[in-house]
Design a protein around this motif. Structure first.
Motif, PDB file in Angstrom:
ATOM      1  N   CYS A 281       0.938  -1.226   0.110  1.00  0.00           N
ATOM      2  CA  CYS A 281       0.035  -0.037  -0.081  1.00  0.00           C
ATOM      3  C   CYS A 281       0.813   1.113   0.072  1.00  0.00           C
ATOM      4  O   CYS A 281       0.521   2.253  -0.612  1.00  0.00           O
ATOM      5  CB  CYS A 281      -0.913  -0.049   1.264  1.00  0.00           C
ATOM      6  SG  CYS A 281      -2.235  -1.218   0.994  1.00  0.00           S
TER       7      CYS A 281
ATOM      8  N   LEU B  76      -6.228   1.434  -4.489  1.00  0.00           N
ATOM      9  CA  LEU B  76      -6.360   0.419  -3.251  1.00  0.00           C
ATOM     10  C   LEU B  76      -7.817   0.269  -2.869  1.00  0.00           C
ATOM     11  O   LEU B  76      -8.192  -0.769  -2.461  1.00  0.00           O
ATOM     12  CB  LEU B  76      -5.458   0.921  -2.213  1.00  0.00           C
ATOM     13  CG  LEU B  76      -3.899   1.071  -2.477  1.00  0.00           C
ATOM     14  CD1 LEU B  76      -3.128   1.845  -1.448  1.00  0.00           C
ATOM     15  CD2 LEU B  76      -3.571  -0.361  -2.525  1.00  0.00           C
ATOM     16  N   LEU B  77      -8.678   1.264  -2.638  1.00  0.00           N
ATOM     17  CA  LEU B  77     -10.089   1.302  -2.393  1.00  0.00           C
ATOM     18  C   LEU B  77     -10.799   0.544  -3.416  1.00  0.00           C
ATOM     19  O   LEU B  77     -11.631  -0.142  -2.998  1.00  0.00           O
ATOM     20  CB  LEU B  77     -10.530   2.687  -2.348  1.00  0.00           C
ATOM     21  CG  LEU B  77     -10.176   3.632  -1.123  1.00  0.00           C
ATOM     22  CD1 LEU B  77     -10.774   5.080  -1.251  1.00  0.00           C
ATOM     23  CD2 LEU B  77     -10.353   2.925   0.131  1.00  0.00           C
TER      24      LEU B  77
ATOM     25  N   THR C 125     -10.707   4.125  -9.526  1.00  0.00           N
ATOM     26  CA  THR C 125      -9.483   4.587  -9.695  1.00  0.00           C
ATOM     27  C   THR C 125      -9.079   5.694 -10.499  1.00  0.00           C
ATOM     28  O   THR C 125      -8.347   6.496 -10.321  1.00  0.00           O
ATOM     29  CB  THR C 125      -8.774   3.302 -10.412  1.00  0.00           C
ATOM     30  OG1 THR C 125      -8.730   2.054  -9.362  1.00  0.00           O
ATOM     31  CG2 THR C 125      -7.292   3.610 -10.583  1.00  0.00           C
TER      32      THR C 125
ATOM     33  N   VAL D 162      -4.288   5.753  -3.952  1.00  0.00           N
ATOM     34  CA  VAL D 162      -5.419   5.558  -2.600  1.00  0.00           C
ATOM     35  C   VAL D 162      -6.584   5.075  -3.541  1.00  0.00           C
ATOM     36  O   VAL D 162      -7.265   4.040  -2.883  1.00  0.00           O
ATOM     37  CB  VAL D 162      -5.545   6.924  -1.997  1.00  0.00           C
ATOM     38  CG1 VAL D 162      -6.690   6.645  -1.084  1.00  0.00           C
ATOM     39  CG2 VAL D 162      -4.362   7.311  -1.446  1.00  0.00           C
ATOM     40  N   ARG D 163      -7.137   5.885  -4.743  1.00  0.00           N
ATOM     41  CA  ARG D 163      -8.438   5.232  -5.235  1.00  0.00           C
ATOM     42  C   ARG D 163      -8.230   3.936  -5.588  1.00  0.00           C
ATOM     43  O   ARG D 163      -9.095   3.001  -5.711  1.00  0.00           O
ATOM     44  CB  ARG D 163      -8.672   6.180  -6.339  1.00  0.00           C
ATOM     45  CG  ARG D 163      -9.033   7.659  -5.808  1.00  0.00           C
ATOM     46  CD  ARG D 163      -9.795   8.328  -6.927  1.00  0.00           C
ATOM     47  NE  ARG D 163      -9.107   8.579  -8.251  1.00  0.00           N
ATOM     48  CZ  ARG D 163      -8.377   9.686  -8.211  1.00  0.00           C
ATOM     49  NH1 ARG D 163      -8.241  10.505  -7.352  1.00  0.00           N
ATOM     50  NH2 ARG D 163      -7.728   9.732  -9.403  1.00  0.00           N
TER      51      ARG D 163
ATOM     52  N   VAL E 253       1.023   4.082  -2.931  1.00  0.00           N
ATOM     53  CA  VAL E 253       0.525   5.567  -2.576  1.00  0.00           C
ATOM     54  C   VAL E 253       1.747   6.386  -3.017  1.00  0.00           C
ATOM     55  O   VAL E 253       1.401   7.680  -3.577  1.00  0.00           O
ATOM     56  CB  VAL E 253       0.183   5.858  -1.184  1.00  0.00           C
ATOM     57  CG1 VAL E 253       0.032   7.206  -0.559  1.00  0.00           C
ATOM     58  CG2 VAL E 253      -0.982   4.869  -0.872  1.00  0.00           C
TER      59      VAL E 253
ATOM     60  N   LYS F  37      -2.798  10.451  -4.927  1.00  0.00           N
ATOM     61  CA  LYS F  37      -4.393  10.124  -4.531  1.00  0.00           C
ATOM     62  C   LYS F  37      -4.936   9.008  -5.752  1.00  0.00           C
ATOM     63  O   LYS F  37      -5.795   8.313  -5.178  1.00  0.00           O
ATOM     64  CB  LYS F  37      -4.952  11.409  -4.920  1.00  0.00           C
ATOM     65  CG  LYS F  37      -4.718  12.492  -3.805  1.00  0.00           C
ATOM     66  CD  LYS F  37      -5.558  13.804  -4.358  1.00  0.00           C
ATOM     67  CE  LYS F  37      -5.066  14.881  -3.347  1.00  0.00           C
ATOM     68  NZ  LYS F  37      -5.942  16.179  -3.374  1.00  0.00           N
ATOM     69  N   GLN F  38      -4.304   8.988  -6.893  1.00  0.00           N
ATOM     70  CA  GLN F  38      -5.094   7.792  -7.769  1.00  0.00           C
ATOM     71  C   GLN F  38      -4.646   6.499  -7.064  1.00  0.00           C
ATOM     72  O   GLN F  38      -5.459   5.651  -7.144  1.00  0.00           O
ATOM     73  CB  GLN F  38      -4.297   8.098  -8.885  1.00  0.00           C
ATOM     74  CG  GLN F  38      -5.200   7.092 -10.190  1.00  0.00           C
ATOM     75  CD  GLN F  38      -4.798   7.312 -11.435  1.00  0.00           C
ATOM     76  OE1 GLN F  38      -4.559   8.612 -11.792  1.00  0.00           O
ATOM     77  NE2 GLN F  38      -5.142   6.492 -12.377  1.00  0.00           N
TER      78      GLN F  38
END
Length: 330
Positions: A127, A142-143, A185, A139-140, A131, A136-137
């Motif tokens: 992770c 990973l979500l 993403t 993080v998206r 990151v 930020k992309q």
């Protein structure tokens, strides 16, 4: 498109609520019964060690007699006796064990080492790397990966075990995973809409071609020991061939998502870089990139599957079976 952006937060909340509802509903109704309680224990002392041959082979393995303390469950704190022939253990090691009766007492056998700490470390490392490289992309992404796992674990697997039509449920789940993977993403934009639409169409085509291939090759779906055990444990009521096809559909998601979003991004960047290009010129340039991308992925996938199947390939390589039989194995 503006409408999608305007309501993106509402869509996100809706999907999260659906995932949470699926979790509570399916996890409470589709749990398989546990025959033997599995416990986590910590090794206290090695009583004895000896080397023996595996029955019918010349391969040696270590057998240990061990004292251990139970770390969880109703027997927490209980000192138990273990027989270990899985891998060498030492005091302070934590392992998972299961019990069996040898007519005089209850004996525990080692199933697997506890690698929880190592796994947590690698997850955090992964992770952090995503990151650090993608911001930020990342993080998206990973979500979206988390969303994909939620959909697979709490929607796909329980429904397959409950006897739902494998192909229908896998296509439905594939669309949800694509939604997480593409829109979370890459955001709600034209490229994402095009990539989602193209990938979903490709998934449908993949399902049709896979079904055609399975029928032509007369595959049964029993391509591994897991398939056989799954069939026995569920009284042969599951559609193993359908589950095999569902696996092909889910397995194709990653590569199709990769190609689709890359191609959509290529078209956008070409257009932004030179707006004097005609639509036909942009299409030709994007098609050239797509061909190079697809050609490279053929080699990438072949090497990835080779690495994952290396022990199996070595087993085939050392076998005296005819090559036609080896290639014909499911």
């Amino acid at each position: 498109m503006q409408t999608i952006k305007k309501h993106s937060k509402k869509i996100l909340v809706f999907l999260v609520l659906i995932s949470a509802f699926s979790f509570f509903l399916l996890s409470s109704t589709n749990k398989a019964p546990v025959e033997n309680e599995i416990k986590k224990v910590e090794i206290l002392k090695i009583r004895s060690e000896k080397t023996d041959f595996l029955p019918g082979t010349k391969s040696e393995h270590l057998i240990q007699e061990i004292d251990a303390v139970v770390l969880d469950g109703t027997d927490k704190g209980k000192i138990i006796f273990l027989i270990n022939d899985v891998a060498p253990l030492k005091p302070t090691d934590k392992v998972f064990v299961a019990s069996y009766n040898n007519e005089t007492e209850e004996v525990y056998g080692v199933i697997e080492k506890d690698r929880t700490k190592a796994l947590i470390f690698f997850v955090f490392l992964f992770c952090a790397g995503v990151v650090a490289l993608s911001g930020k992309q990342g993080v998206r992404s990973l979500l979206s990966l988390l969303g994909s796992f939620i959909v697979i674990i709490y929607i796909l697997l329980p429904n397959l075990l409950a006897g739902a039509p494998p192909v229908s449920i896998s296509i439905a789940v594939a669309s949800l995973i694509l939604f997480f993977a593409i829109f979370f993403t890459h955001g709600f934009n034209k490229e994402s809409v095009v990539a989602f639409s193209g990938t979903f169409i490709a998934i449908l085509i993949t399902g049709i071609l896979a079904n055609f291939s399975i029928e032509i090759a007369e595959l049964s779906g029993f391509s591994s020991h897991e398939s056989v055990y799954l069939n026995f444990l569920n009284d042969s009521v599951l559609d193993i061939k359908g589950i095999f096809l569902a696996g092909i559909i889910i397995g194709s998601l990653g590569i199709l998502d990769d190609i689709a979003i890359t191609q959509a991004s290529v078209v956008s960047e070409l257009w932004r870089a030179n707006k004097d290009l005609s639509k036909l010129e942009v299409w030709k340039s994007a098609l050239k990139v797509g061909r190079e991308h697809s050609s490279a992925l053929v080699n990438t996938l072949a090497l990835a599957y080779t690495g994952a199947s290396l022990p199996l390939l070595l087993l085939f390589s050392g076998s005296s079976a005819p090559i036609e039989m080896t290639l014909s194995r499911e």
